[in-house]
Design a protein around this motif. Structure first.
Motif, mmCIF file in Angstrom:
data_model
loop_
_atom_site.group_PDB
_atom_site.id
_atom_site.type_symbol
_atom_site.label_atom_id
_atom_site.label_comp_id
_atom_site.label_asym_id
_atom_site.label_seq_id
_atom_site.Cartn_x
_atom_site.Cartn_y
_atom_site.Cartn_z
ATOM 1 N N SER A 1 0.842 -1.200 0.000
ATOM 2 C CA SER A 1 0.000 0.000 0.000
ATOM 3 C C SER A 1 0.874 1.245 0.000
ATOM 4 C CB SER A 1 -0.925 0.005 1.224
ATOM 5 O OG SER A 1 -0.159 0.041 2.420
ATOM 6 N N GLY A 2 0.433 2.239 -0.734
ATOM 7 C CA GLY A 2 1.163 3.502 -0.823
ATOM 8 C C GLY A 2 0.273 4.575 -1.401
ATOM 9 N N ALA A 3 0.848 5.751 -1.601
ATOM 10 C CA ALA A 3 0.069 6.879 -2.105
ATOM 11 C C ALA A 3 -0.363 6.684 -3.549
ATOM 12 C CB ALA A 3 0.879 8.170 -1.969
ATOM 13 N N GLY A 4 0.423 5.928 -4.307
ATOM 14 C CA GLY A 4 0.051 5.650 -5.692
ATOM 15 C C GLY A 4 0.183 6.838 -6.619
ATOM 16 N N GLN A 5 1.118 7.747 -6.319
ATOM 17 C CA GLN A 5 1.272 8.945 -7.133
ATOM 18 C C GLN A 5 2.388 8.847 -8.156
ATOM 19 O OE1 GLN A 5 -0.924 11.570 -6.902
ATOM 20 N NE2 GLN A 5 -1.965 10.110 -5.560
ATOM 21 N N GLY A 6 3.220 7.815 -8.077
ATOM 22 C CA GLY A 6 4.356 7.699 -8.981
ATOM 23 C C GLY A 6 3.935 7.455 -10.425
ATOM 24 N N GLU A 7 4.684 8.038 -11.344
ATOM 25 C CA GLU A 7 4.344 7.925 -12.773
ATOM 26 C C GLU A 7 4.312 6.480 -13.233
ATOM 27 O OE1 GLU A 7 6.424 8.995 -17.113
ATOM 28 O OE2 GLU A 7 7.276 9.784 -15.238
ATOM 29 N N TYR A 8 5.295 5.699 -12.818
ATOM 30 C CA TYR A 8 5.420 4.346 -13.352
ATOM 31 C C TYR A 8 4.371 3.396 -12.781
ATOM 32 C CZ TYR A 8 9.911 6.354 -14.686
ATOM 33 O OH TYR A 8 10.895 7.176 -15.189
ATOM 34 N N VAL A 9 4.063 3.530 -11.483
ATOM 35 C CA VAL A 9 3.025 2.644 -10.932
ATOM 36 C C VAL A 9 1.663 3.014 -11.510
ATOM 37 C CG1 VAL A 9 4.261 2.038 -8.824
ATOM 38 C CG2 VAL A 9 2.826 4.079 -8.852
ATOM 39 N N ARG A 10 1.437 4.287 -11.760
ATOM 40 C CA ARG A 10 0.168 4.695 -12.362
ATOM 41 C C ARG A 10 0.048 4.164 -13.790
ATOM 42 N NH1 ARG A 10 -2.654 8.554 -9.669
ATOM 43 N NH2 ARG A 10 -3.665 9.251 -11.573
ATOM 44 N N GLN A 11 1.177 3.982 -14.419
ATOM 45 C CA GLN A 11 1.172 3.501 -15.797
ATOM 46 C C GLN A 11 0.772 2.033 -15.890
ATOM 47 O OE1 GLN A 11 5.085 2.993 -17.675
ATOM 48 N NE2 GLN A 11 4.307 3.984 -19.521
ATOM 49 N N VAL A 12 1.111 1.228 -14.883
ATOM 50 C CA VAL A 12 0.960 -0.217 -15.047
ATOM 51 C C VAL A 12 -0.032 -0.879 -14.102
ATOM 52 C CG1 VAL A 12 3.305 -0.462 -15.949
ATOM 53 C CG2 VAL A 12 2.902 -0.724 -13.489
ATOM 54 N N ALA A 13 -0.300 -0.284 -12.938
ATOM 55 C CA ALA A 13 -1.055 -1.001 -11.907
ATOM 56 C C ALA A 13 -2.559 -0.823 -12.077
ATOM 57 C CB ALA A 13 -0.633 -0.522 -10.517
ATOM 58 N N ALA A 14 -3.314 -1.856 -11.700
ATOM 59 C CA ALA A 14 -4.773 -1.732 -11.683
ATOM 60 C C ALA A 14 -5.185 -0.635 -10.717
ATOM 61 C CB ALA A 14 -5.395 -3.068 -11.280
ATOM 62 N N ASP A 15 -4.534 -0.598 -9.557
ATOM 63 C CA ASP A 15 -4.734 0.470 -8.574
ATOM 64 C C ASP A 15 -3.351 0.816 -8.034
ATOM 65 O OD1 ASP A 15 -5.194 2.133 -6.436
ATOM 66 O OD2 ASP A 15 -6.689 0.860 -5.475
ATOM 67 N N PRO A 16 -2.798 1.966 -8.400
ATOM 68 C CA PRO A 16 -1.417 2.284 -7.994
ATOM 69 C C PRO A 16 -1.234 2.422 -6.492
ATOM 70 C CG PRO A 16 -2.469 4.192 -9.004
ATOM 71 C CD PRO A 16 -3.384 3.027 -9.236
ATOM 72 N N ALA A 17 -2.311 2.555 -5.738
ATOM 73 C CA ALA A 17 -2.203 2.613 -4.280
ATOM 74 C C ALA A 17 -2.219 1.227 -3.650
ATOM 75 C CB ALA A 17 -3.345 3.448 -3.696
ATOM 76 N N SER A 18 -2.444 0.198 -4.455
ATOM 77 C CA SER A 18 -2.532 -1.167 -3.948
ATOM 78 C C SER A 18 -1.865 -2.093 -4.958
ATOM 79 C CB SER A 18 -3.996 -1.562 -3.737
ATOM 80 O OG SER A 18 -4.096 -2.923 -3.364
ATOM 81 N N LEU A 19 -0.612 -2.420 -4.718
ATOM 82 C CA LEU A 19 0.168 -3.232 -5.656
ATOM 83 C C LEU A 19 0.247 -4.658 -5.128
ATOM 84 C CD1 LEU A 19 3.131 -0.734 -6.285
ATOM 85 C CD2 LEU A 19 0.918 -0.876 -7.473
ATOM 86 N N SER A 20 -0.410 -5.576 -5.803
ATOM 87 C CA SER A 20 -0.423 -6.973 -5.368
ATOM 88 C C SER A 20 0.534 -7.790 -6.227
ATOM 89 C CB SER A 20 -1.837 -7.554 -5.454
ATOM 90 O OG SER A 20 -2.684 -6.905 -4.521
ATOM 91 N N LEU A 21 1.572 -8.309 -5.597
ATOM 92 C CA LEU A 21 2.586 -9.118 -6.247
ATOM 93 C C LEU A 21 2.684 -10.452 -5.516
ATOM 94 C CD1 LEU A 21 3.407 -5.965 -6.586
ATOM 95 C CD2 LEU A 21 5.668 -6.814 -7.110
ATOM 96 N N ARG A 22 3.464 -11.351 -6.061
ATOM 97 C CA ARG A 22 3.742 -12.589 -5.337
ATOM 98 C C ARG A 22 5.235 -12.699 -5.074
ATOM 99 N NH1 ARG A 22 0.068 -17.691 -7.357
ATOM 100 N NH2 ARG A 22 -1.981 -16.655 -7.262
ATOM 101 N N GLN A 23 5.534 -13.199 -3.900
ATOM 102 C CA GLN A 23 6.923 -13.411 -3.504
ATOM 103 C C GLN A 23 7.164 -14.899 -3.291
ATOM 104 O OE1 GLN A 23 9.342 -10.967 -0.428
ATOM 105 N NE2 GLN A 23 8.315 -12.544 0.771
ATOM 106 N N HIS A 24 8.209 -15.384 -3.927
ATOM 107 C CA HIS A 24 8.565 -16.804 -3.821
ATOM 108 C C HIS A 24 9.876 -16.911 -3.036
ATOM 109 C CE1 HIS A 24 8.270 -20.970 -5.485
ATOM 110 N NE2 HIS A 24 9.577 -20.960 -5.243
ATOM 111 N N ILE A 25 9.954 -17.899 -2.167
ATOM 112 C CA ILE A 25 11.165 -18.150 -1.385
ATOM 113 C C ILE A 25 11.636 -19.576 -1.645
ATOM 114 C CG2 ILE A 25 12.160 -18.320 0.927
ATOM 115 C CD1 ILE A 25 11.510 -15.463 0.146
#
Length: 806
Positions: A202-226
């Motif tokens: 979660s974040g402000a979602g104001q960055g140019e690049y996250v706004r360009q690609v994310a469904a919701d730039p304030a909520s970036l859902s990724l997966r982390q593998h270990i």
């Protein structure tokens, strides 16, 4: 508290449900009842109802390897969080402290490789390790400790938040309520454990690049593998790194080294590859190196990638390893993040960008545990765009043959790209000098080889070569061959005698780099000759540039994006010319190789004649004759249609949405000026001239540049807007000169000479007629800067549309 209050509190506590219940079950069997077990390197249990993964830790204080990766990612080249991206390989161990288990990362950079425990401990106690996680022991029996590892999986182990912050996308953190462990994906095998979680940042979602690609730039859902990996057995034979090997290295500072030896110990990165019959004779191998291609790569891309990656098999055959290297399609249903697989991932991003090859190795020995290749899917489309811009295959009737040629050129480049990135994961570094020998190596960055046919058309039939080159055969032999130290030395001597040079990233990527052969995206053995060849092609391509470069269904505003690579066609060969100016050759070697005559020491300056020719050609690119566009091209360029917009693949514009010819000119001039007015290059010119007056110096640089810009006669009127074009270039040159003086990177004597040259220019400009506004303003600008640099606001360099990766 009063006595009556104490009695009341104890009475209420006694009435509380379960207040005097017995402790929870403490055996592993009771804690894991009804959970799905996965025995393996570390036994695990899947608790899908509670969203947990439980681990049974048995080997305390026993090191193992751990790696993070991103199965689902952001999709932004600018941020760099790509699908399949691996993290850092860490050496970790579990430790028990009271009723908690700690996961500790060892500091592998500082060690003592000694049989003396006290000597080892002295180093371990001198440099900080890191506690990555701790958790309560849920149950224990017979030296086994059950832990809930979920909180580790739900933390940002990959450094996603830091990457977002570093790319100026704002502050993000994991939202645990919108994140979850994925127990169904947890797997245990004899030598590795694979775990996965969904993380929402979660974040402000104001960055140019996250706004360009994310469904919701304030909520970036990724997966982390270990991945948690058992240490390799002791059968691997580490190979000492040699600076002329052409490979990557890993290492540490060994404080147990003899006093006369270097503390800096380096090992060659390489996969384990053992012959069934040891020795120099060809032999089958115990276990081949196998790579798997992402099933998401479509045809005809899939076939091209398989073919290109398989090129390495021939080099291993020549090195004496039979059937040692294979590339196959990833089995259906296989987990591409499983550390057991070397994977070539076909990765989508919003924009084109770089591809990568990561060799993930044991930091103690350099043994590669996993190769992870990331191929950006949009690069091939840029290759097709460049080919179409040169071939113009979309006339009224269309030309299927030329359209097919454009696609074949792009697929040929993909084959090279696959071989190149797989090469990195095999332990091979870039060699930017290999292009001096034609198809010298797939580890170089290739420029398409363009030809001007007798009928004036541009030919791309042999734009890229096929197969690995002589340098590639050499690096496989040097890094993997079963050779003694003497045999390796003889191999290096033969490579040197064959004219193979090696120049890698540190001496090739910066604008002021000095090695004349460390060149990215160039071709041909002679930079001057190739410059002239590409210049003729550029002139022809600009004269023939038309709407025929654009498919019929595309909006006309896209025509400018196709002009960019044509207008800047010589951008990389310009860099090759710049390397000749103040340039010097040198070898990567050891003292022993130099003493034995296998390499040379010192830096050998580029001959003066070559430097002067390169300087003259580069200075010519600052003239209106070179920079001005043909009138018919200017009349063709159209703003993007409604609903479309300009992006970084276009020239900047200060004319609202329309094409800005002056910004294009400024970009072209800035490209050249950036090379000519680089502080390192100017310092070298000053020194080379001081040591040998026959070499060009700062005065030669200024004379050549000014004769083509501020001091030239009026530009011929045959060029469209020639005077405005030349003035734009002139100001770019002056701004670059003042930024150089302002950068505090010049030696004092070199700066003094350049300041005097600038003062002389100001005096010359002052003599111009008062009606010549630019020259009068430039003179005043220089004089004010020289008198008080703080009184003058320097303009930044004009932006240049991206070229690499091509």
């Amino acid at each position: 508290m009063k006595p009556t209050e104490t009695i009341l509190a104890l009475s209420l506590l006694a009435l509380a449900p379960g207040a005097w219940a017995v402790d929870a079950p403490r055996t592993l069997a009771e804690q894991t009842r009804a959970l799905q077990a996965q025995p393996g390197f570390i036994d695990l249990w899947r608790d899908e109802e509670k969203g947990r993964v439980l681990l049974s830790v048995a080997a305390l204080d026993q090191p193992f390897l751990m790696l993070s990766s991103l199965p689902y990612a952001l999709g932004s080249n600018d941020v760099g969080l790509d699908r399949g991206q691996p993290g850092e390989m860490k050496l970790v161990r579990f430790q028990k402290h009271g009723m908690r288990i700690f996961l500790v990362q060892e500091n592998t950079r500082y060690v003592a490789r000694s049989a003396d425990a006290d000597e080892r401990n002295a180093v371990a106690e001198s440099f900080a390790a890191a506690v990555l996680w701790s958790g309560d022991i849920l149950a224990s029996e017979n030296g086994r400790y059950l832990i809930d590892f979920s909180s580790f999986l739900l933390a940002d182990q990959h450094g996603v938040a830091q990457r977002l912050g570093d790319s100026k996308q704002g502050a993000y953190k994991v939202d645990e309520k919108r994140s979850a462990v994925l127990p169904a994906l947890a797997k245990a095998f004899p030598d590795n454990v694979e775990l996965e979680a969904l993380l929402t940042f979660s974040g402000a979602g104001q960055g140019e690049y996250v706004r360009q690609v994310a469904a919701d730039p304030a909520s970036l859902s990724l997966r982390q593998h270990i991945s948690m990996v058992r240490l390799p057995d002791q059968g691997y034979k580490a190979r000492a790194f040699h600076p002329a090997s052409g490979g990557f290295d890993t290492g540490y500072y060994d404080f147990a080294a003899p006093l006369a030896s270097s503390l800096d110990v380096r090992w060659q990165l390489r996969h384990r590859l053992e012959k069934t019959v040891p020795g120099a004779a060809p032999s089958a191998v115990k276990k081949p190196i196998v790579y798997y291609l992402d099933r998401g790569a479509p045809e005809p891309v899939r076939s091209a990638l398989l073919e290109g990656a398989r090129w390495w098999s021939s080099a291993f055959e020549k090195a004496g390893f039979k059937d040692a290297f294979r590339v196959e399609l990833l089995p259906e249903g296989a987990d591409a993040m499983d550390v057991r697989y070397n994977v070539i991932s076909w990765v989508h991003r919003a924009t084109r960008g770089w591809s990568y090859g990561n060799a993930l190795a044991d930091p103690r020995t350099g043994e590669i545990i996993r190769g992870a290749v990331t191929l950006g899917s949009q690069r091939v489309r840029q290759d097709i765009l460049i080919a179409e811009s040169l071939l113009a295959p979309y006339g009224k009737a269309g030309n299927p043959e030329l359209q097919k040629m454009a696609e074949q050129m792009a697929l040929a480049r993909l084959r090279q790209l696959a071989a190149h990135e797989v090469g990195h994961t095999l332990g091979f570094s870039h060699n930017f000098a290999a292009s001096r020998q034609g198809n010298g190596s797939v580890m170089d960055y290739p420029h398409p080889v363009l030809k001007l046919e007798t009928d004036g058309r541009i030919g791309l039939q042999e734009a890229y070569s096929a197969g690995v080159g002589p340098w590639d055969d050499y690096i496989v032999q040097h890094i993997y061959g079963e050779l003694t130290d003497d045999e390796l030395a003889q191999l290096r001597a033969r490579a040197n005698a064959a004219g193979m040079q090696y120049v890698s990233d540190s001496d090739a990527r910066t604008p002021g780099a000095s090695h004349p052969n460390g060149l990215l995206w160039d071709f041909g053995p002679d930079s001057l000759k190739t410059w002239d060849q590409l210049g003729a092609i550029r002139r022809q391509a600009l004269q023939r540039f038309s709407l025929d470069v654009l498919p019929n269904e595309r909006q006309t505003g896209e025509i400018e994006a196709r002009l960019v690579p044509v207008y800047l066609l010589q951008r990389y060969q310009a860099e090759a010319l710049a390397r000749l100016i103040g340039g010097g050759e040198f070898d990567y070697s050891t003292s022993g190789d130099v003493k034995a005559g296998r390499a040379r020491s010192g830096v050998r300056a580029v001959p003066a004649a070559s430097q002067r020719q390169a300087l003259a050609r580069l200075a010519d690119t600052l003239s209106a004759e070179y920079l001005a566009l043909p009138p018919k091209v200017l009349d063709l360029l159209t703003p993007p249609a409604t609903g479309y917009e300009r992006n970084k693949e276009y020239f900047e514009t200060r004319m609202n949405s329309v094409f800005d010819a002056l910004s294009a000119v400024e970009a072209g001039a800035a490209h050249t000026a950036g090379f000519l007015f680089d502080a390192g290059r100017v310092n070298r010119l000053y020194w080379q001239h001081a040591r040998d007056p026959g070499q060009p110096g700062i005065a030669d640089l200024m004379t050549q540049v000014l004769q083509r810009t501020w001091k030239r006669p009026a530009a011929p009127p045959t060029q469209a807007g020639s005077e405005a074009v030349q003035l734009s270039a002139n100001w770019v040159v002056l701004d670059a000169l003042l930024r150089l003086l302002n950068g505090n990177q010049l030696h004092a004597a070199a700066e003094a000479e350049l300041r005097q040259q600038s003062a002389d220019l100001a005096a010359w400009l002052k003599k111009a007629p008062s009606s010549d506004a630019s020259r009068q303003q430039a003179a005043s600008h220089i004089q004010r800067y020289l008198a008080d640099p703080r009184s003058v606001k320097l303009r930044p360099a004009p932006p240049i549309p991206p070229g690499a990766p091509i």
